[in-house]
Enzyme design. Structure first.
Site, PDB file in Angstrom:
ATOM      1  N   PHE A 129       0.855  -1.186   0.000  1.00  0.00           N
ATOM      2  CA  PHE A 129       0.000   0.000   0.000  1.00  0.00           C
ATOM      3  C   PHE A 129       0.897   1.244   0.000  1.00  0.00           C
ATOM      4  O   PHE A 129       1.819   1.341   0.815  1.00  0.00           O
ATOM      5  CB  PHE A 129      -0.895  -0.029   1.249  1.00  0.00           C
ATOM      6  CG  PHE A 129      -1.988   0.979   1.248  1.00  0.00           C
ATOM      7  CD1 PHE A 129      -3.179   0.733   0.586  1.00  0.00           C
ATOM      8  CD2 PHE A 129      -1.839   2.191   1.909  1.00  0.00           C
ATOM      9  CE1 PHE A 129      -4.204   1.665   0.582  1.00  0.00           C
ATOM     10  CE2 PHE A 129      -2.855   3.136   1.917  1.00  0.00           C
ATOM     11  CZ  PHE A 129      -4.041   2.867   1.249  1.00  0.00           C
ATOM     12  N   ASP A 201       2.259  -5.208   8.641  1.00  0.00           N
ATOM     13  CA  ASP A 201       1.050  -4.389   8.511  1.00  0.00           C
ATOM     14  C   ASP A 201      -0.137  -5.337   8.380  1.00  0.00           C
ATOM     15  O   ASP A 201      -0.178  -6.167   7.464  1.00  0.00           O
ATOM     16  CB  ASP A 201       1.166  -3.476   7.279  1.00  0.00           C
ATOM     17  CG  ASP A 201      -0.002  -2.485   7.201  1.00  0.00           C
ATOM     18  OD1 ASP A 201      -1.104  -2.838   7.654  1.00  0.00           O
ATOM     19  OD2 ASP A 201       0.200  -1.377   6.671  1.00  0.00           O
ATOM     20  N   TYR A 226     -11.024   0.298  10.840  1.00  0.00           N
ATOM     21  CA  TYR A 226     -12.196   0.670  10.029  1.00  0.00           C
ATOM     22  C   TYR A 226     -12.480  -0.309   8.895  1.00  0.00           C
ATOM     23  O   TYR A 226     -13.497  -0.187   8.229  1.00  0.00           O
ATOM     24  CB  TYR A 226     -12.074   2.099   9.485  1.00  0.00           C
ATOM     25  CG  TYR A 226     -10.817   2.386   8.683  1.00  0.00           C
ATOM     26  CD1 TYR A 226     -10.701   1.964   7.367  1.00  0.00           C
ATOM     27  CD2 TYR A 226      -9.762   3.103   9.243  1.00  0.00           C
ATOM     28  CE1 TYR A 226      -9.551   2.223   6.634  1.00  0.00           C
ATOM     29  CE2 TYR A 226      -8.609   3.368   8.521  1.00  0.00           C
ATOM     30  CZ  TYR A 226      -8.514   2.925   7.222  1.00  0.00           C
ATOM     31  OH  TYR A 226      -7.377   3.180   6.505  1.00  0.00           O
ATOM     32  N   LYS A 227     -11.583  -1.271   8.661  1.00  0.00           N
ATOM     33  CA  LYS A 227     -11.826  -2.259   7.604  1.00  0.00           C
ATOM     34  C   LYS A 227     -12.619  -3.429   8.211  1.00  0.00           C
ATOM     35  O   LYS A 227     -13.780  -3.262   8.551  1.00  0.00           O
ATOM     36  CB  LYS A 227     -10.497  -2.666   6.969  1.00  0.00           C
ATOM     37  CG  LYS A 227      -9.863  -1.499   6.191  1.00  0.00           C
ATOM     38  CD  LYS A 227      -8.474  -1.780   5.656  1.00  0.00           C
ATOM     39  CE  LYS A 227      -7.947  -0.558   4.893  1.00  0.00           C
ATOM     40  NZ  LYS A 227      -6.509  -0.631   4.604  1.00  0.00           N
ATOM     41  N   ARG A 375     -12.305  -5.397  -7.071  1.00  0.00           N
ATOM     42  CA  ARG A 375     -11.975  -5.989  -5.781  1.00  0.00           C
ATOM     43  C   ARG A 375     -13.255  -6.257  -4.994  1.00  0.00           C
ATOM     44  O   ARG A 375     -14.112  -5.380  -4.875  1.00  0.00           O
ATOM     45  CB  ARG A 375     -11.073  -5.001  -5.034  1.00  0.00           C
ATOM     46  CG  ARG A 375     -10.361  -5.580  -3.853  1.00  0.00           C
ATOM     47  CD  ARG A 375      -9.325  -4.611  -3.324  1.00  0.00           C
ATOM     48  NE  ARG A 375      -9.950  -3.412  -2.759  1.00  0.00           N
ATOM     49  CZ  ARG A 375      -9.414  -2.683  -1.783  1.00  0.00           C
ATOM     50  NH1 ARG A 375      -8.243  -3.006  -1.279  1.00  0.00           N
ATOM     51  NH2 ARG A 375     -10.019  -1.612  -1.321  1.00  0.00           N
TER      52      ARG A 375
HETATM   53  C1  LIG Z   1      -5.802   0.680   4.415  1.00  0.00           C
HETATM   54  C2  LIG Z   1      -4.326   0.627   4.517  1.00  0.00           C
HETATM   55  C3  LIG Z   1      -3.607   1.697   5.079  1.00  0.00           C
HETATM   56  C4  LIG Z   1      -4.315   2.950   5.496  1.00  0.00           C
HETATM   57  O1  LIG Z   1      -3.506   3.776   6.276  1.00  0.00           O
HETATM   58  P1  LIG Z   1      -4.123   4.974   7.121  1.00  0.00           P
HETATM   59  O2  LIG Z   1      -2.945   5.733   7.549  1.00  0.00           O
HETATM   60  O3  LIG Z   1      -4.854   4.360   8.295  1.00  0.00           O
HETATM   61  O4  LIG Z   1      -5.038   5.739   6.233  1.00  0.00           O
HETATM   62  C5  LIG Z   1      -2.231   1.563   5.230  1.00  0.00           C
HETATM   63  N1  LIG Z   1      -1.597   0.438   4.836  1.00  0.00           N
HETATM   64  C6  LIG Z   1      -2.261  -0.595   4.289  1.00  0.00           C
HETATM   65  C7  LIG Z   1      -1.510  -1.830   3.878  1.00  0.00           C
HETATM   66  C8  LIG Z   1      -3.637  -0.519   4.088  1.00  0.00           C
HETATM   67  O5  LIG Z   1      -4.288  -1.524   3.512  1.00  0.00           O
END
Ligand SMILES: *Cc1c(COP(=O)(O)O)cnc(C)c1O
Length: 416
Positions: A129, A201, A226-227, A375
């Site tokens: 990400f 992560d 939040y996921k 997705r």
């Molecule tokens: C959703 C997601 C994030 C989101 O990061 P925020 O700082 O909480 O917005 C970060 N890393 C990964 C791998 C994600 O899937």
């Protein structure tokens, strides 16, 4: 599966089916995006009312003590801990993944520098990400000590890339785009054999797949609520640091909530003992309070039961798309092997964006990720087998009728 009736029979036999009633789901919507933003637990509305009315409105400032606001990041951390194989006092709910990543990556680099100086490489994946990569890039620039980010293009390249120069391997357990899941135990072991630290992560893992951080002896972890944990839009994230690393170093966002005695108003920062030093400043209490409503649903089941249904849902989806939408240029991106699959399924299609917009217009909500990826997230707490059947039938209809060619489905919003 050949008939909708078979999906209904699976729902009747599903031990998790009763939990669906605890979520406020819009009628006629099939929600396949719980991997991006979970749906509200029904309890969340009443809890929000209570926080705003009784706690904020009547309690006012007294609520920092009386309503337990100040202790909430730690209390929720302890409630979340069993879902990720963490122990008591190893998790706090706070800030965002990006911010928590900055904290733990900083701490990991300092720890490594003290143990084995000279290691200057952070290994990760190009497909990670982007925010995770951006945070590493920002920290490297800020430190200005010759650190470098080494990115691999395929998970199979990781053993080669992690070596005697590696300080930290920063790996996302389940890939946000492909749904590929790493073998956390094996990879952590490999990272440790190279003398590096393992930072995980768990954005697409917490509440989605079983995770055993202490069991695999990981070093640091971050994730969001939040996921799959259904904490609400922008609800605070979490950070895990095992007891053995907690007091080694303080993290650089040395705000007053991480101080040993925040209300002494000491002009000198002294980090508190334990996981508390990973807090920084005042937290969003209305949002944080709602995280508990999502966690409470998980207390009524277990991650292994959730995983069993998740695999059954994703297997069924893959099977139905490939049989009922055959000949429509859909290409499975997600691994078929259960050991390599998270809880979402991605298919590539040359007009993926338009196809997804057409699905959303028919109330089948997934999302789109560049390039070409449709997705679909599968959340066993509130998704039924019949939803999988109906979603695939809608997809088939969108593809066969070519309704996705309507011009309105090509328009892009700010969030895809
Ligand atoms: C959703 C997601 C994030 C989101 O990061 P925020 O700082 O909480 O917005 C970060 N890393 C990964 C791998 C994600 O899937």
């Amino acid at each position: 599966m050949k008939h909708r009736e078979e999906a209904l029979a699976l729902d009747r036999a599903d031990p998790l089916a009763p939990l669906r009633d605890q979520f406020a789901l819009a009628p006629d919507t099939i929600y396949l995006d719980g991997n991006s933003l979970g749906v509200p637990p029904k309890a969340a509305a009443a809890r929000a009312q209570q926080v705003i009315g009784a706690e904020w409105g009547e309690g006012l400032i007294r609520s920092w003590n009386a309503a337990g606001w100040f202790a909430l990041p730690r209390r929720l951390g302890n409630k979340l801990a069993p879902l990720i194989g963490a122990a008591e006092d190893e998790v706090v709910v706070t800030d965002t993944i990006s911010i928590n990543l900055f904290k733990v990556l900083s701490a990991a680099l300092r720890l490594q520098d003290a143990r084995d100086p000279g290691r200057r490489v952070i290994v990760s994946e190009r497909s990670n990400f982007p925010s995770d990569l951006y945070i590493a890039q920002g920290l490297i620039e800020q430190l200005d000590r010759g650190y470098e980010l080494r990115l691999v293009d395929d998970p199979a390249e990781l053993p080669e890339a992690i070596g005697s120069d590696t300080a930290v391997a920063m790996i996302t357990h389940v890939n946000y785009r492909t749904g590929y899941m790493h073998d956390m135990a094996a990879l952590t072991q490999l990272i440790h054999q190279s003398g590096a630290l393992a930072l995980w992560d768990l954005a697409h893992s917490a509440g989605a797949v079983p995770v055993d951080l202490n069991g695999v002896a990981a070093d640091y972890a971050v994730g969001c609520t939040y996921k799959y944990l259904n904490g609400g839009p922008g609800s605070p994230a979490f950070v895990w640091v095992p007891k053995r690393h907690q007091d080694a170093f303080s993290q650089p966002l040395s705000g007053w909530w991480g101080h040993r005695a925040p209300f002494q108003m000491d002009p000198v920062y002294q980090p508190g003992p334990g996981i508390g030093r990973y807090l920084c400043g005042t937290q969003p209490m209305v949002s944080m309070a709602l995280v508990e409503c999502g966690l409470d649903v998980f207390l009524q089941t277990g991650m292994h039961e959730i995983r069993r249904k998740s695999l059954a849902l994703t297997d069924l989806f893959i099977d139905l798309v490939e049989s009922r939408c055959a000949g429509h240029a859909l290409h499975l991106v997600t691994p078929r092997a259960h050991t390599q699959r998270g809880s979402h399924v991605s298919f590539a299609h040359p007009h993926g964006y338009e196809v997804m917009q057409a699905l959303i217009a028919r109330n089948v909500i997934g999302d789109y990720r560049e390039p070409h990826v449709l997705r679909f997230g599968f959340t066993p707490l509130y998704l039924r087998y019949v939803d999988v059947w109906d979603a695939v039938e809608t997809l088939r209809d969108v593809l066969e009728s070519e309704s996705w060619r309507a011009p309105e489905f090509a328009a892009r919003g700010a969030v895809t």
